[in-house]
Enzyme design. Structure first.
Site, PDB file in Angstrom:
ATOM      1  CB  ILE A   1      -0.538  -0.077   1.272  1.00  0.00           C
ATOM      2  CG1 ILE A   1      -1.501  -1.335   1.557  1.00  0.00           C
ATOM      3  CG2 ILE A   1      -1.533   1.797   1.624  1.00  0.00           C
ATOM      4  CD1 ILE A   1      -1.665  -1.741   2.439  1.00  0.00           C
ATOM      5  CB  CYS A   2       2.338   3.593  -1.713  1.00  0.00           C
ATOM      6  SG  CYS A   2       2.139   4.170  -3.607  1.00  0.00           S
ATOM      7  NE  ARG A   3       0.455  10.395  -2.646  1.00  0.00           N
ATOM      8  CZ  ARG A   3      -0.413  11.743  -3.195  1.00  0.00           C
ATOM      9  NH1 ARG A   3      -1.791  12.581  -3.254  1.00  0.00           N
ATOM     10  NH2 ARG A   3      -0.635  11.943  -4.244  1.00  0.00           N
TER      11      ARG A   3
ATOM     12  CG  MET B   1      -3.406   4.650   2.394  1.00  0.00           C
ATOM     13  SD  MET B   1      -3.904   3.674   3.434  1.00  0.00           S
ATOM     14  CE  MET B   1      -5.162   4.445   4.340  1.00  0.00           C
TER      15      MET B   1
END
Length: 104
Positions: A65-67, A93
């Site tokens: 997961i990242c932005r 996110m």
């Protein structure tokens, strides 16, 4: 290059709500996770992934997961080449509507 399996934020949220045990790794920077991360996720910034391989098990699948889903995709390519089972949360996110926990 091999294609990276993906999961949508919606699918991930449903799995977590059903109580599935998943290995989530948030690869954002320290100041980004301060804003909040998925409570079940473990934080390993992208730059630290190469030195953190001993914390990962090749038998397990990890969801990254990242932005926005870009950095986590890069991490997935790197780890897939090392023989790890990976999945990228597309949209990151920015599209996550589930619970978040602020890091203390």
């Amino acid at each position: 290059m091999q294609e990276i399996p993906i999961i949508t934020p919606e699918e991930l949220k449903e799995k977590l709500e059903k109580g599935e045990k998943l290995n989530l790794i948030d690869v954002r920077e320290e100041e980004e996770v301060q804003e909040g991360m998925i409570p079940e996720a473990k934080h390993i910034p992208m730059g630290e992934i190469p030195n953190s391989l001993d914390q990962l098990d090749k038998q397990k699948e990890y969801i990254f997961i990242c932005r926005s889903g870009r950095r986590s995709e890069n991490v997935c390519h790197y780890l897939q080449e090392q023989g790890y089972k990976v999945r990228n949360m597309i949209g990151g996110m920015l599209e996550w509507t589930g619970k978040v926990q602020r890091k203390k």
